[in-house]
Design an enzyme around this catalytic site. Structure first.
Site, PDB file in Angstrom:
ATOM      1  N   SER A  31     -22.056 -11.434  -9.608  1.00 26.38           N
ATOM      2  CA  SER A  31     -21.240 -10.927 -10.711  1.00 26.38           C
ATOM      3  C   SER A  31     -21.961  -9.782 -11.409  1.00 26.38           C
ATOM      4  O   SER A  31     -23.115  -9.919 -11.811  1.00 26.38           O
ATOM      5  CB  SER A  31     -20.960 -12.038 -11.716  1.00 26.38           C
ATOM      6  OG  SER A  31     -20.092 -13.004 -11.176  1.00 26.38           O
TER       7      SER A  31
ATOM      8  N   ASP B  26     -13.263  -6.507 -16.307  1.00 23.69           N
ATOM      9  CA  ASP B  26     -14.412  -7.408 -16.446  1.00 23.69           C
ATOM     10  C   ASP B  26     -15.720  -6.613 -16.506  1.00 23.69           C
ATOM     11  O   ASP B  26     -16.460  -6.528 -15.524  1.00 23.69           O
ATOM     12  CB  ASP B  26     -14.433  -8.403 -15.287  1.00 23.69           C
ATOM     13  CG  ASP B  26     -15.310  -9.608 -15.565  1.00 23.69           C
ATOM     14  OD1 ASP B  26     -16.118  -9.553 -16.515  1.00 23.69           O
ATOM     15  OD2 ASP B  26     -15.201 -10.606 -14.841  1.00 23.69           O
TER      16      ASP B  26
ATOM     17  N   HIS C  48     -17.875 -11.282 -18.221  1.00 19.27           N
ATOM     18  CA  HIS C  48     -18.208 -12.708 -18.194  1.00 19.27           C
ATOM     19  C   HIS C  48     -19.711 -12.938 -18.084  1.00 19.27           C
ATOM     20  O   HIS C  48     -20.198 -14.008 -18.437  1.00 19.27           O
ATOM     21  CB  HIS C  48     -17.429 -13.447 -17.095  1.00 19.27           C
ATOM     22  CG  HIS C  48     -17.895 -13.231 -15.693  1.00 19.27           C
ATOM     23  ND1 HIS C  48     -17.292 -12.342 -14.829  1.00 19.27           N
ATOM     24  CD2 HIS C  48     -18.877 -13.824 -14.980  1.00 19.27           C
ATOM     25  CE1 HIS C  48     -17.883 -12.395 -13.651  1.00 19.27           C
ATOM     26  NE2 HIS C  48     -18.856 -13.285 -13.720  1.00 19.27           N
TER      27      HIS C  48
END
Length: 712
Positions: free
Chosen positions: A648, A225, A89
């Site tokens: 992230s 991810d 992402h």
């Protein structure tokens, strides 16, 4: 959120206050501020390395491998040729930028077989931390005698800018001075900025985004991810603009990758760039966040995303164009929903009020009234007086600045007319936005956003476009007004706008664009925002002063306790353990998931859970190779590390400083974590590094990347 000085002085929304005390081993710690108390706790949890292996002024350390990826994520360097692992992402915008209907890398994934096939990503940068130095004395020395908070902040910003200039950073460095500890301390930070970044590998979205919005913030999780990029440098191994002659960057340090896995209660450590927290927020600040920021955001984004989703589901080209924007919007939308629920469930307002009573008792019993006596009362007053303006600003920002896109386009168009010297940069920014924009879709969004504004903002605070145009000429019909804007304006259409720009000199263009309906709308919205901002700023400065003094008071109140600074997108570390958790009475979540769950969840009829057959076959046959543990492939795992947005892509390290995963999410039950850390509930969700390697090797058939890594 934790505000930077420039944001305070230029911000369009109210600032928040401070409260709450974190335990010493629950925090986002500055690596250069780690002390013996931290080290003792880390050793207790299992850490084996010396502190200077994490960060050092004069020798390579783990911090040298951790990077800012793009504008809001973290990444980790994993080879001596500048290979970077981050989240899918985080790379999503880059993947989307290279995708077309014929080459849909979002859907199908991307594998480069050679370095020559790695794709340059214009506008993407990677920043390596060069140094961080405390400069509190230099800043505070210039602030003595200043009692007005606005003037204090302005002067602090001026001093910080001067200190940054004196560092003599070159064009490929970023030098900033940031406030920490609620504006009680300051640090000078220097980054090397690499602008030649290329896409190397991306799994299909069926892996990298498996579970979609449904599984976002949820556990158990089965999302792969991750994405892979490479940093390139000039012949001197220094940052350089893109060139085919550039070479892979040779980093100061790169992380070894562990194949050993983990078990419950093993040491786990994250290093990354958390964006913002409000751990010292008062009860009034929590109420303000819920009522005047989260609730408006939930309402507006839910409506906007519904319009986008319908169009994206109907057309593949639209899906590609809006994929990244939708994901970004939905992420914070769901976060706000979860935060409100978590704050209520944990009675955070009640906890904050108890802390405030303890602070007031300490002031009274220790003769501190002269310094801190009015801190809490001033914060309460400022929040309550500023609530209305904060709510109005959130609605205006979410609807007309962040909902419909034509207002932002018009701002760029008007800037071209008013700032001809910056013509090239503004036009490039506008053209970048045109690439992922559909006027026909925005035509549907605009009236929905205008309707919300009319319902939620008082008539005397509405942009005057309502009274002068929408009501007067269109009898309040926002759909007819939106049709008028998109029929008559050139701003939404790249071809029309460029034709107009080329056909006129600067003076004629300025006059013509001033009368454009989209520009008229934009100017009206900006004027309304400035009026609301003027109402907000007096309270914002009072809140900022209260925050600063409240934190200073807490330090005096707890002299033996280390209080971590709120996050502000600077490098932080968090130490903890691999742990499951109890989401509710009678339930227990294990600390890891396996490939079995992918097969259980996969659904060919769902765009969130559909997985390509060739990937499913790898799970069905258990073709896991050396990436398996006891015959199973671990997909994701939990730890009680303290992270937030910006983390992230953060590396998760074991006790020996070896990479075991990439952090990519938090759990739904602890969405209140930015305000109140709850150790029994808050968990970091990370993708297992062995699943990353499995996808690169078994699905991608890309052994060259595996061979680059230092596997242990």
């Amino acid at each position: 959120m934790q505000m930077k000085l420039k944001s305070i002085l230029l911000g369009a929304a109210l600032l928040l206050g401070a409260s709450g005390v974190a335990k010493a081993d629950k925090g986002m710690w500055l690596l250069n501020e780690l002390n013996q108390e931290n080290l003792d706790r880390m050793r207790e949890l299992g850490f084996t390395l010396p502190l200077d292996s994490l960060y050092s002024f004069d020798k390579p350390s783990i911090a040298n491998a951790v990077v800012i990826f793009g504008g809001g994520c973290t990444g980790i360097t994993v080879s001596d040729q500048g290979l970077i692992f981050t989240n899918h992402h985080c790379g999503y915008g880059a993947i989307q930028s290279q995708s077309t209907v014929d080459h849909d890398y979002l859907r199908d994934g991307f594998v480069s077989r050679t370095m020559g096939e790695e794709l340059p990503i214009p506008g993407l940068s990677v920043k390596y931390l060069r140094k961080i130095v405390k400069v509190t004395d230099k800043v505070e020395g210039q602030l003595k005698g200043i009692t007005d908070e606005m003037e204090r902040l302005r002067k602090a910003q001026e001093v910080c800018q001067e200190l940054a200039k004196k560092e003599n950073a070159d064009e490929n460095q970023l030098c900033i001075v940031e406030p920490f500890y609620s504006n009680n301390e300051y640090f000078l930070i220097v980054y090397d900025v690499f602008k030649d970044v290329r896409m190397v590998f991306a799994p299909p979205s069926s892996v990298g985004k498996f579970g979609g919005d449904t599984d976002n913030w949820m556990w158990p999780r089965h999302t792969g991810d991750f994405s892979v990029f490479r940093v390139y440098a000039g012949a001197d191994n220094r940052p350089a603009e893109y060139s085919k002659d550039n070479k892979p960057y040779k980093p100061v340090y790169f992380a070894a990758v562990s194949m050993q896995g983990y078990k419950a209660d093993d040491y786990a450590m994250t290093i990354g760039f958390p964006g913002s927290t409000d751990r010292y927020l008062t009860s009034w600040g929590v109420e303000d966040r819920i009522e005047n920021e989260n609730n408006p955001r939930i309402e507006v984004r839910g409506i906007k995303q519904g319009i986008w989703k319908e169009a994206m589901s109907a057309d593949q080209a639209t899906r590609i164009k809006y994929a990244s924007k939708y994901a970004q919007s939905a992420n914070y939308w769901k976060n706000s929903i979860g935060m409100n629920r978590g704050l209520a469930r944990l009675d955070v307002i009640g906890r904050k009020r108890a802390e405030e009573r303890a602070f007031a008792d300490w002031i009274r019993k220790n003769g501190k009234s002269a310094v801190y006596g009015d801190v809490l009362s001033s914060l309460e007053k400022a929040y309550k007086e500023g609530a209305k303006a904060n709510r109005e600003m959130t609605y205006l920002s979410e609807t007309l600045f962040g909902g419909t896109e034509v207002v932002r386009f018009a701002q760029f168009a008007n800037a071209l007319a008013t700032n001809p010297d910056a013509h090239a940069g503004i036009l490039k920014s506008l053209d970048d936005k045109y690439k992922d924009y559909l006027p026909s879709l925005d035509r549907k969004v605009l009236p929905a956003m205008l309707d919300i504004v009319r319902r939620r903002i008082p008539a005397d605070k509405l942009p005057d476009i309502f009274k002068n145009v929408i009501d007067k000429k269109f009898k309040g019909d926002t759909k007819k007004y939106a049709d008028f804007v998109f029929d008559k304006s050139v701003v939404p259409y790249s071809d029309k706008f460029h034709a107009m720009l080329k056909s006129m000199d600067k003076e004629k263009f300025a006059k013509a664009i001033e009368k454009d309906p989209a520009v008229e709308l934009s100017k009206s919205v900006i004027a309304a925002a400035r009026a609301i901002q003027a109402d907000a700023m007096a309270n914002a400065y009072a809140i900022e002063k209260g925050k600063r003094l409240f934190f200073a008071g807490l330090r005096e109140m707890y002299p033996g306790r280390a209080l971590p600074s709120d996050a502000n997108f600077t490098m932080r570390m968090s130490y903890g353990s691999i742990k499951g958790y109890e989401p509710q009475d009678g339930a227990w979540y294990n600390y890891h998931t396996t490939g079995k769950g992918v097969l259980e969840k996969q659904d060919p009829k769902s765009d969130e859970f559909a997985v390509q057959e060739n990937i499913l076959d790898l799970f069905r046959t258990k073709n896991y190779g050396r990436y398996a543990e006891n015959g199973q492939l671990h997909i994701a795992f939990l730890s009680n590390n303290d992270i937030t947005g910006g983390n992230s892509g953060s590396p998760v390290f074991d006790k020996n400083g070896r990479l075991i995963g990439l952090a990519f999410d938090g759990n739904w039950e602890a969405m209140s974590g930015d305000i109140e850390f709850e150790p029994d509930l808050q968990r970091t969700i990370s993708v297992d590094i062995r699943y990353v390697l499995f996808m690169i090797d078994k699905w991608g058939q890309c052994p060259r990347l595996i061979q680059e890594l230092k596997l242990i």
